[in-house]
Scaffold this motif. Sequence first.
Motif, short mmCIF file in Angstrom:
data_model
loop_
_atom_site.label_atom_id
_atom_site.label_comp_id
_atom_site.label_asym_id
_atom_site.label_seq_id
_atom_site.Cartn_x
_atom_site.Cartn_y
_atom_site.Cartn_z
N TRP A 139 0.76 -1.18 -0.09
CA TRP A 139 0.04 -0.18 -0.09
C TRP A 139 0.93 1.25 0.03
O TRP A 139 0.53 2.24 -0.71
CB TRP A 139 -1.03 -0.18 1.24
CG TRP A 139 -1.85 1.30 1.35
CD1 TRP A 139 -1.79 2.21 2.01
CD2 TRP A 139 -2.80 1.48 0.30
NE1 TRP A 139 -2.80 3.21 1.99
CE2 TRP A 139 -3.29 2.97 0.80
CE3 TRP A 139 -3.21 1.13 -0.89
CZ2 TRP A 139 -4.41 3.55 -0.03
CZ3 TRP A 139 -4.29 1.67 -1.55
CH2 TRP A 139 -4.84 2.94 -0.93
N PRO A 140 1.96 1.29 0.85
CA PRO A 140 2.87 2.72 0.87
C PRO A 140 3.51 2.84 -0.72
O PRO A 140 3.47 3.99 -1.14
CB PRO A 140 3.99 2.50 1.86
CG PRO A 140 3.06 1.33 2.74
CD PRO A 140 2.19 0.52 2.05
N GLN A 141 3.71 1.82 -1.26
CA GLN A 141 4.34 2.21 -2.76
C GLN A 141 3.49 2.42 -3.69
O GLN A 141 3.57 3.18 -4.58
CB GLN A 141 5.01 0.76 -3.08
CG GLN A 141 6.33 0.49 -2.42
CD GLN A 141 5.96 -0.71 -1.26
OE1 GLN A 141 4.77 -0.89 -1.02
NE2 GLN A 141 7.02 -1.40 -0.86
N LEU A 142 1.95 2.20 -3.67
CA LEU A 142 1.08 2.47 -4.42
C LEU A 142 0.60 4.16 -4.36
O LEU A 142 0.51 4.71 -5.08
CB LEU A 142 -0.34 1.59 -4.03
CG LEU A 142 -1.45 2.14 -5.06
CD1 LEU A 142 -1.13 1.75 -6.59
CD2 LEU A 142 -2.54 1.12 -4.63
N GLN A 143 0.61 4.22 -2.88
CA GLN A 143 0.53 5.72 -2.61
C GLN A 143 1.71 6.52 -3.02
O GLN A 143 1.23 7.65 -3.78
CB GLN A 143 0.21 6.06 -0.96
CG GLN A 143 -0.87 5.44 -0.33
CD GLN A 143 -0.97 5.79 0.91
OE1 GLN A 143 0.04 5.56 1.68
NE2 GLN A 143 -2.39 6.32 1.46
N VAL A 144 2.63 6.32 -2.91
CA VAL A 144 3.94 7.02 -3.41
C VAL A 144 3.87 7.05 -5.09
O VAL A 144 4.12 8.11 -5.63
CB VAL A 144 5.24 6.52 -3.09
CG1 VAL A 144 6.43 7.11 -3.70
CG2 VAL A 144 5.34 6.46 -1.53
N ALA A 145 3.55 6.03 -5.58
CA ALA A 145 3.36 6.10 -7.03
C ALA A 145 2.44 6.94 -7.49
O ALA A 145 2.63 7.73 -8.60
CB ALA A 145 3.31 4.57 -7.73
N ALA A 146 1.03 6.83 -6.94
CA ALA A 146 -0.16 7.76 -7.37
C ALA A 146 0.27 8.95 -7.14
O ALA A 146 0.22 10.03 -7.93
CB ALA A 146 -1.28 7.30 -6.74
N TYR A 147 0.90 9.48 -5.95
CA TYR A 147 1.29 10.84 -5.63
C TYR A 147 2.47 11.41 -6.65
O TYR A 147 2.10 12.45 -7.22
CB TYR A 147 1.71 10.91 -4.12
CG TYR A 147 2.35 12.35 -3.87
CD1 TYR A 147 1.55 13.33 -3.59
CD2 TYR A 147 3.79 12.47 -3.53
CE1 TYR A 147 1.79 14.50 -3.06
CE2 TYR A 147 4.28 13.78 -3.38
CZ TYR A 147 3.00 14.86 -3.19
OH TYR A 147 3.70 16.19 -2.50
N SER A 148 3.10 10.43 -6.99
CA SER A 148 4.29 10.89 -7.90
C SER A 148 3.76 11.26 -9.35
O SER A 148 3.97 12.19 -9.85
CB SER A 148 5.43 9.88 -8.06
OG SER A 148 6.01 9.80 -6.78
N LEU A 149 2.88 10.53 -9.74
CA LEU A 149 2.13 10.55 -11.13
C LEU A 149 1.23 11.89 -10.88
O LEU A 149 1.22 12.59 -12.05
CB LEU A 149 1.36 9.55 -11.50
CG LEU A 149 2.28 8.13 -11.85
CD1 LEU A 149 1.14 6.94 -12.15
CD2 LEU A 149 2.92 8.50 -13.10
N LEU A 150 0.72 11.96 -9.86
CA LEU A 150 -0.13 13.47 -10.13
C LEU A 150 0.57 14.51 -10.04
O LEU A 150 0.41 15.54 -10.66
CB LEU A 150 -1.08 13.43 -8.79
CG LEU A 150 -1.99 14.39 -8.58
CD1 LEU A 150 -2.94 14.39 -9.71
CD2 LEU A 150 -2.83 14.23 -7.24
N LEU A 151 1.64 14.60 -9.32
CA LEU A 151 2.73 15.63 -9.20
C LEU A 151 3.49 15.81 -10.38
O LEU A 151 3.65 16.98 -11.12
CB LEU A 151 3.91 15.54 -8.06
CG LEU A 151 3.46 15.79 -6.69
CD1 LEU A 151 4.57 15.67 -5.79
CD2 LEU A 151 2.85 17.05 -6.52
N LEU A 152 3.74 14.93 -11.29
CA LEU A 152 4.48 14.72 -12.88
C LEU A 152 3.41 15.38 -13.63
O LEU A 152 3.81 16.35 -14.36
CB LEU A 152 5.08 13.45 -13.08
CG LEU A 152 5.45 13.10 -14.46
CD1 LEU A 152 6.90 14.08 -14.28
CD2 LEU A 152 5.81 11.82 -14.87
N ALA A 153 2.10 14.92 -13.61
CA ALA A 153 1.18 15.36 -14.52
C ALA A 153 0.89 17.08 -14.30
O ALA A 153 0.74 17.70 -15.37
CB ALA A 153 -0.11 14.76 -14.55
#
Length: 104
Positions: free
Chosen positions: A10-24
């Motif tokens: 779950w923490p890896q999924l949260q970091v990945a989603a947050y990173s993709l949102l910031l990158l977008a």
Amino acid sequence: MRSPLAVSRWPQLQVAAYSLLLLASLLCSGFQRTADYLPLPKWRRQAARPSLQDLLNLLRQQICARGGDAPLADFDDFASAATPPAVKASKPPLAAEAPVTLAA
């Protein structure tokens, strides 16, 4: 999350989603706040870049702007395939020698 493996991921999924949102956000508007975001509260008027809450609000706004009547996913075919037909299929008639074969 009922699986121990899912809990550990779950923490890896949260970091990945947050990173993709910031990158977008960076690709679309850079580090600046644009007029697309909701207005800031008075105590935060000097914010130079959007916060995570600003990005999530903009994402929700864009999803809702797609149309209230247009669903994001369509499960109609899935539901109709999962329900059994209301009428049983008719069996072909038995041949004349079949009852004798079954009795033997």
